[in-house]
Write a protein that holds these residues in place. Structure first.
Motif, PDB file in Angstrom:
ATOM      1  N   LEU A 200      35.782  68.714 -18.859  1.00 50.51           N
ATOM      2  CA  LEU A 200      34.442  68.958 -19.428  1.00 50.51           C
ATOM      3  C   LEU A 200      33.974  70.391 -19.158  1.00 50.51           C
ATOM      4  CD1 LEU A 200      31.517  68.198 -20.404  1.00 50.51           C
ATOM      5  CD2 LEU A 200      31.132  67.265 -18.116  1.00 50.51           C
ATOM      6  N   THR A 201      33.912  70.776 -17.889  1.00 56.72           N
ATOM      7  CA  THR A 201      33.428  72.115 -17.538  1.00 56.72           C
ATOM      8  C   THR A 201      34.454  73.167 -17.913  1.00 56.72           C
ATOM      9  OG1 THR A 201      32.348  71.063 -15.657  1.00 56.72           O
ATOM     10  CG2 THR A 201      32.443  73.456 -15.633  1.00 56.72           C
TER      11      THR A 201
ATOM     12  N   PHE B 282      45.255  76.523 -16.201  1.00 58.42           N
ATOM     13  CA  PHE B 282      46.242  75.637 -15.581  1.00 58.42           C
ATOM     14  C   PHE B 282      45.876  74.220 -16.002  1.00 58.42           C
ATOM     15  CE2 PHE B 282      47.804  73.256 -11.741  1.00 58.42           C
ATOM     16  CZ  PHE B 282      49.152  73.521 -11.939  1.00 58.42           C
TER      17      PHE B 282
ATOM     18  N   PHE C 262      39.818  65.305  -4.442  1.00 60.74           N
ATOM     19  CA  PHE C 262      41.171  64.777  -4.652  1.00 60.74           C
ATOM     20  C   PHE C 262      42.143  65.199  -3.539  1.00 60.74           C
ATOM     21  CE2 PHE C 262      40.551  64.668  -9.583  1.00 60.74           C
ATOM     22  CZ  PHE C 262      39.738  63.558  -9.447  1.00 60.74           C
TER      23      PHE C 262
ATOM     24  N   GLY D  66      41.888  72.804 -13.953  1.00 60.57           N
ATOM     25  CA  GLY D  66      40.947  71.819 -14.520  1.00 60.57           C
ATOM     26  C   GLY D  66      40.398  72.322 -15.838  1.00 60.57           C
TER      27      GLY D  66
ATOM     28  N   ARG E 284      30.696  61.909 -18.302  1.00 59.95           N
ATOM     29  CA  ARG E 284      30.815  60.474 -18.039  1.00 59.95           C
ATOM     30  C   ARG E 284      29.452  59.888 -17.672  1.00 59.95           C
ATOM     31  NH1 ARG E 284      34.964  63.264 -16.408  1.00 59.95           N
ATOM     32  NH2 ARG E 284      34.030  63.744 -14.399  1.00 59.95           N
TER      33      ARG E 284
ATOM     34  N   GLU F 207      50.302  68.110  -7.882  1.00 60.50           N
ATOM     35  CA  GLU F 207      51.361  67.283  -7.281  1.00 60.50           C
ATOM     36  C   GLU F 207      52.698  68.038  -7.346  1.00 60.50           C
ATOM     37  OE1 GLU F 207      48.942  66.046  -9.177  1.00 60.50           O
ATOM     38  OE2 GLU F 207      48.001  64.876  -7.582  1.00 60.50           O
TER      39      GLU F 207
ATOM     40  N   THR G 253      25.010  69.996  -9.806  1.00 64.51           N
ATOM     41  CA  THR G 253      24.495  68.633  -9.830  1.00 64.51           C
ATOM     42  C   THR G 253      25.270  67.912 -10.931  1.00 64.51           C
ATOM     43  OG1 THR G 253      22.837  69.508 -11.329  1.00 64.51           O
ATOM     44  CG2 THR G 253      22.156  69.197  -9.041  1.00 64.51           C
ATOM     45  N   MET G 254      24.783  66.769 -11.394  1.00 62.00           N
ATOM     46  CA  MET G 254      25.452  66.048 -12.489  1.00 62.00           C
ATOM     47  C   MET G 254      25.634  66.996 -13.688  1.00 62.00           C
ATOM     48  SD  MET G 254      23.879  62.985 -14.754  1.00 62.00           S
ATOM     49  CE  MET G 254      23.810  61.763 -13.476  1.00 62.00           C
ATOM     50  N   ILE G 255      26.867  67.004 -14.240  1.00 66.22           N
ATOM     51  CA  ILE G 255      27.161  67.908 -15.364  1.00 66.22           C
ATOM     52  C   ILE G 255      27.137  67.103 -16.666  1.00 66.22           C
ATOM     53  CG2 ILE G 255      28.818  69.557 -16.313  1.00 66.22           C
ATOM     54  CD1 ILE G 255      30.089  69.622 -13.436  1.00 66.22           C
TER      55      ILE G 255
ATOM     56  N   ARG H 244      47.349  70.005 -17.322  1.00 64.78           N
ATOM     57  CA  ARG H 244      48.437  69.020 -17.177  1.00 64.78           C
ATOM     58  C   ARG H 244      49.082  68.629 -18.491  1.00 64.78           C
ATOM     59  NH1 ARG H 244      46.141  64.532 -13.028  1.00 64.78           N
ATOM     60  NH2 ARG H 244      44.510  64.312 -14.602  1.00 64.78           N
TER      61      ARG H 244
ATOM     62  N   GLY I 231      51.219  72.252 -15.561  1.00 69.28           N
ATOM     63  CA  GLY I 231      51.644  71.792 -14.243  1.00 69.28           C
ATOM     64  C   GLY I 231      50.567  70.924 -13.639  1.00 69.28           C
ATOM     65  N   SER I 232      50.762  70.589 -12.371  1.00 69.14           N
ATOM     66  CA  SER I 232      49.735  69.815 -11.664  1.00 69.14           C
ATOM     67  C   SER I 232      49.846  70.139 -10.174  1.00 69.14           C
ATOM     68  CB  SER I 232      49.933  68.316 -11.891  1.00 69.14           C
ATOM     69  OG  SER I 232      50.972  67.852 -11.056  1.00 69.14           O
TER      70      SER I 232
HETATM   71  N1  LIG Z   1      31.039  65.682 -13.847  1.00 73.45           N
HETATM   72  C1  LIG Z   1      30.012  65.773 -13.009  1.00 73.45           C
HETATM   73  O1  LIG Z   1      28.920  65.218 -13.247  1.00 73.45           O
HETATM   74  C2  LIG Z   1      30.146  66.612 -11.761  1.00 73.45           C
HETATM   75  C3  LIG Z   1      29.034  66.745 -10.919  1.00 73.45           C
HETATM   76  C4  LIG Z   1      29.124  67.579  -9.806  1.00 73.45           C
HETATM   77  C5  LIG Z   1      30.304  68.239  -9.531  1.00 73.45           C
HETATM   78  N2  LIG Z   1      31.382  68.073 -10.343  1.00 73.45           N
HETATM   79  C6  LIG Z   1      32.601  68.831 -10.047  1.00 73.45           C
HETATM   80  O2  LIG Z   1      32.740  69.825 -11.044  1.00 73.45           O
HETATM   81  C7  LIG Z   1      34.127  70.040 -11.323  1.00 73.45           C
HETATM   82  C8  LIG Z   1      34.368  69.877 -12.807  1.00 73.45           C
HETATM   83  O3  LIG Z   1      33.978  68.566 -13.174  1.00 73.45           O
HETATM   84  P1  LIG Z   1      34.270  68.014 -14.636  1.00 73.45           P
HETATM   85  O4  LIG Z   1      33.486  66.760 -14.765  1.00 73.45           O
HETATM   86  O5  LIG Z   1      34.130  69.111 -15.610  1.00 73.45           O
HETATM   87  O6  LIG Z   1      35.797  67.648 -14.492  1.00 73.45           O
HETATM   88  P2  LIG Z   1      36.691  66.735 -15.450  1.00 73.45           P
HETATM   89  O7  LIG Z   1      36.143  66.726 -16.835  1.00 73.45           O
HETATM   90  O8  LIG Z   1      36.919  65.443 -14.756  1.00 73.45           O
HETATM   91  O9  LIG Z   1      38.018  67.550 -15.484  1.00 73.45           O
HETATM   92  C9  LIG Z   1      38.819  67.659 -14.349  1.00 73.45           C
HETATM   93  C10 LIG Z   1      40.075  68.397 -14.737  1.00 73.45           C
HETATM   94  O10 LIG Z   1      40.942  68.410 -13.600  1.00 73.45           O
HETATM   95  C11 LIG Z   1      42.253  68.161 -14.026  1.00 73.45           C
HETATM   96  N3  LIG Z   1      43.017  67.559 -12.938  1.00 73.45           N
HETATM   97  C12 LIG Z   1      42.743  66.383 -12.319  1.00 73.45           C
HETATM   98  N4  LIG Z   1      43.687  66.136 -11.380  1.00 73.45           N
HETATM   99  C13 LIG Z   1      44.561  67.166 -11.438  1.00 73.45           C
HETATM  100  C14 LIG Z   1      45.769  67.459 -10.754  1.00 73.45           C
HETATM  101  N5  LIG Z   1      46.238  66.651  -9.819  1.00 73.45           N
HETATM  102  N6  LIG Z   1      46.438  68.596 -11.080  1.00 73.45           N
HETATM  103  C15 LIG Z   1      45.963  69.425 -12.028  1.00 73.45           C
HETATM  104  N7  LIG Z   1      44.827  69.199 -12.722  1.00 73.45           N
HETATM  105  C16 LIG Z   1      44.145  68.075 -12.443  1.00 73.45           C
HETATM  106  C17 LIG Z   1      42.097  67.213 -15.189  1.00 73.45           C
HETATM  107  O11 LIG Z   1      43.259  67.304 -15.988  1.00 73.45           O
HETATM  108  P3  LIG Z   1      43.454  66.436 -17.357  1.00 73.45           P
HETATM  109  O12 LIG Z   1      42.669  67.207 -18.377  1.00 73.45           O
HETATM  110  O13 LIG Z   1      44.898  66.458 -17.594  1.00 73.45           O
HETATM  111  O14 LIG Z   1      42.898  65.076 -17.047  1.00 73.45           O
HETATM  112  C18 LIG Z   1      40.839  67.730 -15.879  1.00 73.45           C
HETATM  113  O15 LIG Z   1      41.147  68.710 -16.840  1.00 73.45           O
HETATM  114  C19 LIG Z   1      34.885  69.061 -10.428  1.00 73.45           C
HETATM  115  O16 LIG Z   1      35.254  69.734  -9.259  1.00 73.45           O
HETATM  116  C20 LIG Z   1      33.851  67.995 -10.089  1.00 73.45           C
HETATM  117  O17 LIG Z   1      34.102  67.386  -8.840  1.00 73.45           O
HETATM  118  C21 LIG Z   1      31.332  67.272 -11.447  1.00 73.45           C
END
Ligand SMILES: NC(=O)c1ccc[n+]([C@@H]2O[C@H](COP(=O)([O-])OP(=O)(O)OC[C@H]3O[C@@H](n4cnc5c(N)ncnc54)[C@H](OP(=O)(O)O)[C@@H]3O)[C@@H](O)[C@H]2O)c1
Length: 329
Positions: A15-16, A36, A84, A11, A151, A61, A142-144, A38, A58-59
């Motif tokens: 964002l993170t 790692f 997921f 990931g 988002r 999947e 919490t919300m990031i 995609r 990779g991914s």
């Molecule tokens: N955003 C929030 O407010 C929030 C709040 C609480 C917890 N979280 C958790 O914190 C973590 C980070 O959140 P985030 O918002 O920074 O995430 P994000 O911006 O949505 O990024 C998720 C990353 O995961 C990758 N990904 C998604 N499906 C995949 C797959 N099948 N195989 C390989 N890579 C895959 C995406 O790849 P691509 O770059 O190719 O799309 C993306 O880089 C997540 O676990 C989320 O559940 C988020």
């Protein structure tokens, strides 16, 4: 002298992820960073190669691509949503590659009183991690927020920069405690750096709880905008959201999100402060940084960015005034 630990971050282009890669890279005496991801496009947008990270494409999947990327690593950091359903693949590859140390990012959303489908998957994933035999740490943000990539706050900033009115579902008094991605990244690196964090689970939240109304007020103030807050009772909004969700192919809003917005989402970060030396910046500082970031990245001539830009340079010119039109759930 011991060699730096090799860490793989999934990931990484999210964002993170971009913050976490940079934070590990800052400690190059202790860590060698691999990402790692995609797509090359997302890797470039996140600036991962500039931070010196080796990128494995990779991914989940394509299970083999992930298992291969893990070979020779010491630590695995999981940033892709546990909702997921990839936990079995991830833990299996960690076992095969003999990667014992793992930092897994979950979410405080698992504590919701609502019953979204993803809650069961996330709880199951956390349980698998605990039973995996790995030296694990679970981090629940919490919300990031923090950049255009989030988002939540970036959408509010755009809306408040563009429109003089903002609809608020319900009274807007529920608490949230958003955490800046830069602070979260420090907590993740700290967790990977200490054995105290092994077998532990931490909620990682912002400095202080804040209501939705206060969030809107603060952003409008920083933008130097007057915005009319229109509180719409939830009972009126729910049927509209229900219809919207069914009519749109990729709805960005949902009835569940509406309920979530009206749920208290404040969580203590005391344990993270104690074990990880976690410190969160004030929300005002974080959101100011995000506004700056959005201003710098927006294409020139863009109307919203020029409002944001003017506000960023003259934050006190147009004092914010919110008017509450109607109230009630
Ligand atoms: N955003 C929030 O407010 C929030 C709040 C609480 C917890 N979280 C958790 O914190 C973590 C980070 O959140 P985030 O918002 O920074 O995430 P994000 O911006 O949505 O990024 C998720 C990353 O995961 C990758 N990904 C998604 N499906 C995949 C797959 N099948 N195989 C390989 N890579 C895959 C995406 O790849 P691509 O770059 O190719 O799309 C993306 O880089 C997540 O676990 C989320 O559940 C988020």
């Amino acid at each position: 002298m011991t060699r730096p630990s090799r860490v793989l971050i999934s990931g990484a282009a999210g964002l993170t992820g971009a913050f976490v890669v940079r934070e590990f890279a800052r400690h190059s005496d202790r860590f060698t960073v691999a990402a790692f991801a995609r797509s090359a496009e997302r890797v470039a947008a996140a600036g991962l190669e500039a931070s010196g990270a080796k990128v494995h494409y990779g991914s989940f999947e394509d299970r083999e691509s992930f298992c291969r990327a893990l070979e020779g690593q010491d630590i695995y950091v999981h940033l892709v949503s546990l909702g997921f359903g990839h936990a079995p693949t991830v833990l299996d590859c960690c076992r095969l590659a003999r990667v014992r140390r793992g930092v897994f990012v979950s979410t405080t959303a698992i504590f919701t009183d609502l019953d979204p489908e993803s809650k069961v998957i996330r709880l199951e994933a956390e349980a698998r991690i605990r039973d995996s035999g790995m030296d694990y740490t679970i981090i629940r943000p919490t919300m990031i927020f923090g950049t255009d990539e989030d988002r939540n706050m970036s959408r509010l900033i755009r809306h408040l920069a563009r429109w003089p009115v903002v609809p608020v579902p319900g009274p807007g008094t529920s608490l949230m405690q958003p955490v800046h991605a830069a602070d979260l990244a420090k907590a993740i690196v700290a967790a990977a750096s200490t054995s105290i964090a092994i077998g532990r689970e931490y909620n990682v939240s912002g400095a202080d709880p804040i209501t939705y109304n206060q969030t809107l007020d603060l952003i409008a103030e920083l933008l130097g905008r007057r915005v009319l807050r229109v509180h719409v009772p939830l009972r009126l909004m729910i049927p509209l959201f229900w219809l919207y969700e069914r009519l749109m192919a990729h709805p960005r809003l949902s009835v569940e999100k509406l309920y979530r917005l009206n749920e208290d989402r404040a969580f203590s970060n005391a344990e993270a402060r104690q074990d990880l030396g976690f410190e969160a910046m004030a929300f005002r500082e974080g959101i100011s940084r995000e506004i700056d970031e959005m201003t710098n990245r927006a294409p020139s001539g863009d109307r919203v960015s020029s409002i944001i830009s003017r506000a960023a340079t003259h934050p006190s010119k147009a004092p914010f005034r919110a008017i509450v039109m109607a109230n009630g759930r």
